[in-house]
Design a protein around this motif. Sequence first.
Motif, PDB file in Angstrom:
ATOM      1  N   GLN A 193      58.299 131.371  27.719  1.00  8.53           N
ATOM      2  CA  GLN A 193      57.604 131.987  27.228  1.00  8.53           C
ATOM      3  C   GLN A 193      56.059 131.650  27.603  1.00  8.53           C
ATOM      4  O   GLN A 193      55.073 131.821  27.504  1.00  8.53           O
ATOM      5  N   LEU A 194      56.261 130.558  28.634  1.00  6.56           N
ATOM      6  CA  LEU A 194      54.867 130.052  29.359  1.00  6.56           C
ATOM      7  C   LEU A 194      53.984 129.577  28.400  1.00  6.56           C
ATOM      8  O   LEU A 194      52.598 129.988  28.326  1.00  6.56           O
ATOM      9  N   LYS A 195      54.271 128.781  27.526  1.00  7.33           N
ATOM     10  CA  LYS A 195      53.730 128.163  26.539  1.00  7.33           C
ATOM     11  C   LYS A 195      53.670 126.771  26.314  1.00  7.33           C
ATOM     12  O   LYS A 195      54.264 126.195  25.381  1.00  7.33           O
ATOM     13  N   PRO A 196      52.848 126.155  27.153  1.00  7.80           N
ATOM     14  CA  PRO A 196      52.615 124.584  27.375  1.00  7.80           C
ATOM     15  C   PRO A 196      51.858 124.144  25.958  1.00  7.80           C
ATOM     16  O   PRO A 196      51.436 124.863  25.186  1.00  7.80           O
ATOM     17  N   GLY A 197      51.963 122.858  25.908  1.00 10.94           N
ATOM     18  CA  GLY A 197      50.962 122.018  25.145  1.00 10.94           C
ATOM     19  C   GLY A 197      51.393 121.949  23.697  1.00 10.94           C
ATOM     20  O   GLY A 197      50.796 121.465  22.751  1.00 10.94           O
ATOM     21  N   ARG A 198      52.909 122.262  23.618  1.00  8.42           N
ATOM     22  CA  ARG A 198      53.348 122.024  22.254  1.00  8.42           C
ATOM     23  C   ARG A 198      52.899 120.576  21.288  1.00  8.42           C
ATOM     24  O   ARG A 198      52.372 120.279  20.129  1.00  8.42           O
ATOM     25  N   ASP A 199      53.070 119.733  22.233  1.00  8.19           N
ATOM     26  CA  ASP A 199      52.679 118.108  21.918  1.00  8.19           C
ATOM     27  C   ASP A 199      51.361 117.686  22.279  1.00  8.19           C
ATOM     28  O   ASP A 199      51.099 116.460  22.020  1.00  8.19           O
ATOM     29  N   VAL A 200      50.412 118.521  22.580  1.00  8.31           N
ATOM     30  CA  VAL A 200      49.027 118.140  22.827  1.00  8.31           C
ATOM     31  C   VAL A 200      48.430 117.789  21.451  1.00  8.31           C
ATOM     32  O   VAL A 200      48.507 118.434  20.552  1.00  8.31           O
ATOM     33  N   ASP A 207      56.423 102.543  36.138  1.00  8.36           N
ATOM     34  CA  ASP A 207      55.971 101.482  37.073  1.00  8.36           C
ATOM     35  C   ASP A 207      54.834 100.692  36.685  1.00  8.36           C
ATOM     36  O   ASP A 207      54.877  99.530  36.582  1.00  8.36           O
ATOM     37  N   VAL A 208      54.053 101.506  36.092  1.00  7.53           N
ATOM     38  CA  VAL A 208      52.680 100.873  35.445  1.00  7.53           C
ATOM     39  C   VAL A 208      52.289 101.625  33.898  1.00  7.53           C
ATOM     40  O   VAL A 208      53.053 102.655  33.558  1.00  7.53           O
ATOM     41  N   THR A 209      51.739 101.046  33.190  1.00  4.82           N
ATOM     42  CA  THR A 209      51.369 101.281  32.042  1.00  4.82           C
ATOM     43  C   THR A 209      50.562 102.606  31.881  1.00  4.82           C
ATOM     44  O   THR A 209      50.537 103.402  30.990  1.00  4.82           O
ATOM     45  N   MET A 210      49.847 102.720  32.836  1.00  2.81           N
ATOM     46  CA  MET A 210      49.183 104.121  32.863  1.00  2.81           C
ATOM     47  C   MET A 210      49.832 105.327  32.900  1.00  2.81           C
ATOM     48  O   MET A 210      49.712 106.265  31.960  1.00  2.81           O
ATOM     49  N   ALA A 211      51.017 105.270  33.558  1.00  5.62           N
ATOM     50  CA  ALA A 211      52.073 106.369  33.613  1.00  5.62           C
ATOM     51  C   ALA A 211      52.536 106.557  32.056  1.00  5.62           C
ATOM     52  O   ALA A 211      52.764 107.657  31.541  1.00  5.62           O
ATOM     53  N   ALA A 212      53.001 105.390  31.686  1.00  4.03           N
ATOM     54  CA  ALA A 212      53.734 105.406  30.337  1.00  4.03           C
ATOM     55  C   ALA A 212      52.635 106.058  29.316  1.00  4.03           C
ATOM     56  O   ALA A 212      52.967 106.893  28.532  1.00  4.03           O
ATOM     57  N   SER A 213      51.345 105.786  29.235  1.00  4.59           N
ATOM     58  CA  SER A 213      50.559 106.028  28.294  1.00  4.59           C
ATOM     59  C   SER A 213      50.360 107.714  28.384  1.00  4.59           C
ATOM     60  O   SER A 213      49.828 108.107  27.403  1.00  4.59           O
ATOM     61  N   GLY A 214      50.555 108.433  29.544  1.00  4.45           N
ATOM     62  CA  GLY A 214      50.293 109.758  29.579  1.00  4.45           C
ATOM     63  C   GLY A 214      51.390 110.514  29.248  1.00  4.45           C
ATOM     64  O   GLY A 214      51.276 111.713  29.391  1.00  4.45           O
ATOM     65  N   ILE A 215      52.376 110.095  28.945  1.00  2.00           N
ATOM     66  CA  ILE A 215      53.558 110.789  28.440  1.00  2.00           C
ATOM     67  C   ILE A 215      53.527 111.131  26.860  1.00  2.00           C
ATOM     68  O   ILE A 215      53.225 110.235  26.078  1.00  2.00           O
ATOM     69  N   ARG A 216      53.516 112.290  26.390  1.00  3.98           N
ATOM     70  CA  ARG A 216      53.224 112.908  25.285  1.00  3.98           C
ATOM     71  C   ARG A 216      53.944 112.142  24.184  1.00  3.98           C
ATOM     72  O   ARG A 216      55.240 112.257  24.169  1.00  3.98           O
ATOM     73  N   LYS A 217      53.430 111.376  23.128  1.00  2.44           N
ATOM     74  CA  LYS A 217      54.034 110.789  22.070  1.00  2.44           C
ATOM     75  C   LYS A 217      54.551 111.710  21.266  1.00  2.44           C
ATOM     76  O   LYS A 217      55.984 111.570  20.721  1.00  2.44           O
ATOM     77  N   VAL A 277      56.770 114.115  33.922  1.00  2.00           N
ATOM     78  CA  VAL A 277      57.630 113.867  32.619  1.00  2.00           C
ATOM     79  C   VAL A 277      57.710 115.099  31.488  1.00  2.00           C
ATOM     80  O   VAL A 277      58.566 115.314  30.959  1.00  2.00           O
ATOM     81  N   ASN A 278      56.354 115.085  31.101  1.00  2.00           N
ATOM     82  CA  ASN A 278      55.755 115.899  30.237  1.00  2.00           C
ATOM     83  C   ASN A 278      56.780 117.243  30.403  1.00  2.00           C
ATOM     84  O   ASN A 278      57.067 118.134  29.482  1.00  2.00           O
ATOM     85  N   ALA A 279      56.575 117.825  31.612  1.00  2.00           N
ATOM     86  CA  ALA A 279      57.179 119.332  31.988  1.00  2.00           C
ATOM     87  C   ALA A 279      58.531 119.117  31.692  1.00  2.00           C
ATOM     88  O   ALA A 279      59.403 120.251  31.116  1.00  2.00           O
TER      89      ALA A 279
END
Length: 350
Positions: A343-350, A207-217, A332-334
Amino acid sequence: AASLLGAPIGHDLCIISLSDLMTPWERIEKRIRAAAIGDFVTAVYNPKSEGRYWQLYRLKELFLEERSPGTPVGYVRQAGREEQVVNLTTLAEFDPEQVDMFTVILIGNSQSYEAGGKFITPRGYYGEIKMKTDVGIGQDIMIRSFRTIEKELKDKEMPLDKKWALLHAIHTTADFDMENILRIDDHAVASLYEKFNRGEVRTIITDVTMAASGIRKGALQRMGIEVKCYLQDERTIQLATEKGITRTQAGIRLAVQEHPGALYAFGNAPTALIELCDLIRKGKATPAGIIAAPVGFVHVQESKHMVKPFVSIPKLIIEGRKGGSNLAATLVNAILCYNDAEQLKPGRDV
């Protein structure tokens, strides 16, 4: 047995015998509770005898009060002998009937995980010794955070995909009320991940650009997904002016014309979510899924209620007034990294 399973030796390891006939069971149970509460990796030897067959079941009950059901459990029978058998399972799936007097059992702590058929418990403490793993510092911190959050969850039995999304929501907000207000349809996270993974869905609308910017590139590039927000589109501005509606409403109208089957994520604008609901009812939109997390005080709660009747559409909803673009993005990232959940191993794309 520890070396065969890959578990730590001589480091935060508690050793318990269940068949010591000279020690009253009440005292042994206190030791079990202390080991479980103290978050020790725990080795259990002499786990059964002819007269003490039920104690291992009780130990499992006590550990499940303090540890996640997914905690790794390894057990080795006849260690070092020709008959040696090594098994790796979870605390929830561990079957005491598979164990006898010749078996040694290892129960992981909150940091333990399974990888490559090994039971791994990182050594050291944050700020003192860096974890020797295959992850970077940012991902290391995120993994530790998720395991801390998991320990504090009230519901230890929720399905993995729901827990994965909930851990992301709490990690983003530090708000454990998320366990009460995050409503997720059954299998929504898993099914949406599969749609993206199979290439059935290639677009995410926010809905807004801020939400889009938080999705991991990194996740978007890895899966070939495009994120679009129509808020700044000149056509949106013109349509909003002509129709006397909000720009976010106008943006959703345009989005539905071009991407009716996308995943739609809302973190700010309830009017945009209401617009999507109206378009679904008119048969103009068939979203792959909806993330309903607008935040605020006007039309926010009503917009979320409007989404619920669409039972055939997978939905993740932040109930009540809470929400935000950061929550919409993290949910979305989840979904995009759900294959790391086991494996409870988050953050691959951080």
